[in-house]
Design a protein around this motif. Structure first.
Motif, mmCIF file in Angstrom:
data_model
loop_
_atom_site.group_PDB
_atom_site.id
_atom_site.type_symbol
_atom_site.label_atom_id
_atom_site.label_comp_id
_atom_site.label_asym_id
_atom_site.label_seq_id
_atom_site.Cartn_x
_atom_site.Cartn_y
_atom_site.Cartn_z
ATOM 1 N N PRO A 83 0.805 -1.233 0.000
ATOM 2 C CA PRO A 83 0.000 0.000 0.000
ATOM 3 C C PRO A 83 0.831 1.273 0.000
ATOM 4 O O PRO A 83 0.265 2.355 -0.049
ATOM 5 C CB PRO A 83 -0.831 -0.114 1.282
ATOM 6 C CG PRO A 83 -0.183 -1.130 2.113
ATOM 7 C CD PRO A 83 0.771 -1.925 1.292
ATOM 8 N N PHE B 157 0.671 -5.159 10.214
ATOM 9 C CA PHE B 157 -0.072 -4.159 10.979
ATOM 10 C C PHE B 157 0.452 -2.744 10.717
ATOM 11 O O PHE B 157 -0.300 -1.779 10.770
ATOM 12 C CB PHE B 157 0.022 -4.429 12.487
ATOM 13 C CG PHE B 157 -0.685 -5.675 12.954
ATOM 14 C CD1 PHE B 157 -1.419 -6.454 12.082
ATOM 15 C CD2 PHE B 157 -0.617 -6.065 14.286
ATOM 16 C CE1 PHE B 157 -2.061 -7.600 12.508
ATOM 17 C CE2 PHE B 157 -1.266 -7.201 14.720
ATOM 18 C CZ PHE B 157 -1.980 -7.974 13.831
ATOM 19 N N GLY B 158 1.752 -2.642 10.494
ATOM 20 C CA GLY B 158 2.346 -1.321 10.277
ATOM 21 C C GLY B 158 2.191 -0.815 8.857
ATOM 22 O O GLY B 158 2.562 0.316 8.562
ATOM 23 N N VAL B 159 1.671 -1.660 7.982
ATOM 24 C CA VAL B 159 1.612 -1.294 6.561
ATOM 25 C C VAL B 159 0.171 -1.163 6.065
ATOM 26 O O VAL B 159 -0.161 -0.240 5.338
ATOM 27 C CB VAL B 159 2.372 -2.355 5.714
ATOM 28 C CG1 VAL B 159 2.347 -1.984 4.244
ATOM 29 C CG2 VAL B 159 3.806 -2.493 6.192
ATOM 30 N N VAL B 160 -0.687 -2.095 6.475
ATOM 31 C CA VAL B 160 -2.063 -2.093 5.962
ATOM 32 C C VAL B 160 -2.945 -1.129 6.757
ATOM 33 O O VAL B 160 -2.566 -0.661 7.823
ATOM 34 C CB VAL B 160 -2.686 -3.519 5.995
ATOM 35 C CG1 VAL B 160 -1.873 -4.473 5.148
ATOM 36 C CG2 VAL B 160 -2.819 -4.021 7.434
ATOM 37 N N SER B 161 -4.117 -0.865 6.229
ATOM 38 C CA SER B 161 -5.089 0.010 6.900
ATOM 39 C C SER B 161 -6.445 -0.219 6.237
ATOM 40 O O SER B 161 -6.536 -0.949 5.246
ATOM 41 C CB SER B 161 -4.679 1.477 6.742
ATOM 42 O OG SER B 161 -4.783 1.840 5.378
ATOM 43 N N LYS C 290 -7.778 1.736 4.411
ATOM 44 C CA LYS C 290 -7.638 2.313 3.078
ATOM 45 C C LYS C 290 -7.055 1.314 2.078
ATOM 46 O O LYS C 290 -7.264 1.434 0.872
ATOM 47 C CB LYS C 290 -6.726 3.540 3.175
ATOM 48 C CG LYS C 290 -7.172 4.662 2.307
ATOM 49 C CD LYS C 290 -6.401 5.915 2.599
ATOM 50 C CE LYS C 290 -6.762 6.961 1.574
ATOM 51 N NZ LYS C 290 -6.073 8.205 1.791
#
Lengths: 239, 426
Positions: free
Chosen positions: B112, B143-147, B149
């Motif tokens: 992302p 967890f630190g990369v996805v959202s 969005k």
């Protein structure tokens, strides 16, 4: 009035200015340093056409996105048959690009536009890549380095980031990063009278995906989609 | 750029008898020896090996696994993922990643950050860890990369029936609401059993058995360009495509009129009808659980406020404010209350209310705001409230989502305090 193009061009120009290490008015506007409303500053605000944006179009040379291409005759046939009975009647020629389709859509409706810049990549003087991901322009941005596999590594925001006013943070931060090498964004257009809408995606200022949702004969929602993601050329589909 | 394979192709080397002179053989054998010595440093370990590939059978196995094993306390159970703390989008991705890791199946998502590659279990960053630690590190990395969005790029909107939507599907709210849910299953009545988490990130999931309110899920209308609605994970080969080129892509959810979306969705997903008592029991349960969870969320904010006091700070920064304010939660909760009231009124108007247990409880709570013994709530700093009192405060829009407010102000029993007025909101 090519509002979307103006916005994209402003974005592209700003990237170019960052590249040159200059701090012009456009740069300030783009990164929300001054008080002018901008899409990066507030993606939900209506895109406004500025003279600065129009002028910048001439100055900016956009980098073609990988796999971008032009319409072929079968694409034009799909577009024409898909839009039978629809309000949207684009005039397209062989060899036109997705930008032309977007232009036509932009001309024929009364859109409210939302542009969200999602990622900006920079390279510093040593060639190290840094990525700036915007999740929510007012609240949440993320920063990444890149590993040997080309994958992002989350890094802490620059020191003092959390305590600063968000607008100042963004501007100061971007200027520190170095040369801008990449940007991507999502553009949404909605005609509030007809509820027709367009979703487009851009890379380095060029449209790589276009999808229009509309109603033609009957109540069913239809969609015309054209894009080049994961493909060697533009492909259109009627859904 | 995009399109790079998520799975490294293994090169097979055919061993041939060594030909040539003696010196050549020695040189070659020494080279082989040197390579053998270097092997531990050159070796590439995936997060887990791909022993299987996704197929309709594996998709069914995934659905069965989610239906049977995906419970509120899943991350309290022993295993590589025990104790992980996650938010709503983290949970969505983890549901798929956990099953893939347990069954040697590929797992990949689009990068992302715009890198154009896939982030997959083939990545080598965690080589130095043992098998379980690698899986845990990989999920934490996600967890630190996805959202929320990034979810549209890794999923697609599916048609509405019990074959296409099932356990393991995902419900995504409009970007404005920043929320997502995992679908544990659809009940025979067509209602989804949702498990989710909100901020701040924690180990326990929340449960909701309902279609969330339209105002929260679709605040900008039922428009496909907003990506909200039920979605399924894309296959790895579909990740780099435009969503409309993904197999199974459907606009059916957006063909349903906005005003009747939830009831039509329920009808389409139902195997049988829902009785008045079942409906009231479900809606009361949602209102009760949501209210109890709000007690916990508000208390966390108040505890953080005390921490600020100890540190001599008056106001939370934007990140703290985001973690401890509750505007989205409050909106969802008030939506639950409105559903309960609307359904109750509808049943009564149609003469279908009956005199069952839950009809009596609902009548007592909604009209008398008296304790019926059902879901009395202890609210620190406020006292013991019955659910009817809490519902009334919510419906009258008296809740405060501002984490700088006192407990009484947060629950609508006094106005906004001085601290909340003087601190910035984000």
């Amino acid at each position: 009035m090519k509002k979307w193009l103006v916005l994209l061009t402003v974005a592209a120009l700003t990237l170019a200015l960052v590249l040159l290490g200059r701090q012009s008015d456009e740069e300030k506007v783009f990164f929300g340093v001054n008080d002018k409303a901008t899409e990066l500053e507030s993606p939900s605000k209506k895109i406004s056409q500025t003279s600065a944006g129009l002028e910048s179009k001439k100055q900016t040379e956009q980098v073609p996105a990988e796999n971008s291409g032009t319409f072929r005759s079968e694409d034009l046939q799909i577009i024409e048959s898909c839009l039978k009975g629809a309000q949207f009647r684009p005039k397209l020629n062989l060899g036109d690009r997705l930008e032309h389709l977007m232009d036509q859509a932009e001309k024929q409706f009364h859109w409210i536009s939302h542009l969200e810049i999602e990622n900006l990549h920079f390279k510093d003087a040593l060639g190290k890549e840094l990525r700036f991901q915007i999740l929510d322009i007012e609240k949440e941005s993320r920063f990444f380095d890149v590993d040997l596999e080309g994958l992002p590594i989350r890094r802490d925001p620059p020191e003092g980031y959390a305590q600063l006013n968000p607008k100042q943070q963004r501007a100061a931060l971007i200027r520190q990063f170095g040369s801008a090498i990449y940007s991507d964004s999502r553009l949404r257009l909605v005609d509030e009278r007809t509820q027709e809408s367009v979703l487009a995606r851009t890379r380095n200022g060029e449209i790589v995906e276009f999808q229009m949702f509309f109603k033609s004969e009957g109540p069913d929602l239809k969609s015309l989609a054209c894009g080049s993601l994961g493909l060697k050329r533009v492909q259109c589909k009627c859904l | 750029m995009r399109g790079s394979s998520s799975h490294p192709q293994r090169k097979t080397v055919e061993i041939q008898p060594i030909k040539g002179g003696f010196m050549f053989k020695i040189l070659l054998s020494r080279s082989v020896f040197a390579v053998a010595l270097l092997m531990p440093f050159l070796a590439h370990s995936s997060v887990w090996e791909n022993e299987n590939s996704w197929s309709p059978q594996w998709e069914r196995a995934y659905q069965n696994w989610v239906s049977e094993n995906w419970t509120k306390d899943y991350f309290n159970k022993p295993g590589p993922f025990k104790g992980l703390k996650f938010d709503c989008a983290d949970l969505v991705y983890t549901m798929r990643a956990v099953f893939a890791s347990q069954n040697g199946l590929p797992f990949a998502v689009n990068d992302p950050t715009g890198g154009g590659r896939l982030i997959s279990n083939s990545m080598s960053r965690f080589d130095n860890l043992d098998s379980n630690a690698r899986k845990r590190a990989f999920v934490k990395y996600l967890f630190g990369v996805v959202s929320t969005k990034s979810i549209p790029d890794d999923t697609y909107p599916a048609a509405v029936n019990r074959t296409t939507l099932s356990s393991g599907s995902v419900l995504l709210a409009d970007e404005k609401s920043h929320h997502s849910w995992t679908v544990r299953k659809f009940l025979p009545s067509g209602i989804p059993y949702l498990l989710f988490r909100s901020r701040p990130a924690k180990t326990e999931m929340f449960r909701r058995i309902e279609y969330p309110s339209m105002g929260f899920t679709f605040p900008n209308g039922l428009n496909p360009e907003r990506h909200a609605g039920f979605r399924n994970f894309r296959s790895v080969s579909d990740l780099t495509k435009s969503v409309w080129n993904v197999s199974g892509y459907s606009l059916e959810q957006y063909q349903i009129p906005y005003d009747s979306w939830r009831s039509r969705m329920q009808q389409k997903m139902a195997q049988r009808g829902e009785s008045a008592e079942e409906m009231l029991s479900r809606l009361l349960d949602s209102a009760c659980r949501g209210s109890e969870e709000r007690v916990e969320a508000v208390q966390e904010g108040l505890n953080h406020l005390k921490k600020l006091d100890r540190e001599g700070r008056l106001c939370m920064n934007s990140s703290e404010y985001d973690d401890f304010s509750t505007p989205s939660r409050d909106k969802r909760l008030v939506g639950n209350y409105e559903d309960l009231v609307r359904s109750y009124q509808g049943l009564r108007a149609q003469g279908q209310l009956g005199e069952g247990k839950y009809a009596k409880i609902a009548t007592g709570l909604l009209f008398g705001q008296v304790s019926t013994g059902y879901c009395d709530i202890n609210v620190p700093g406020v006292g013991r409230l019955n659910l009817g009192q809490v519902i009334a405060a919510g419906l009258e829009r008296r809740f405060s989502g501002n984490p700088h407010d006192s407990a009484r102000a947060r629950w609508g029993f006094e106005g906004q305090g001085r601290r909340a007025k003087s601190c910035p909101t984000y």
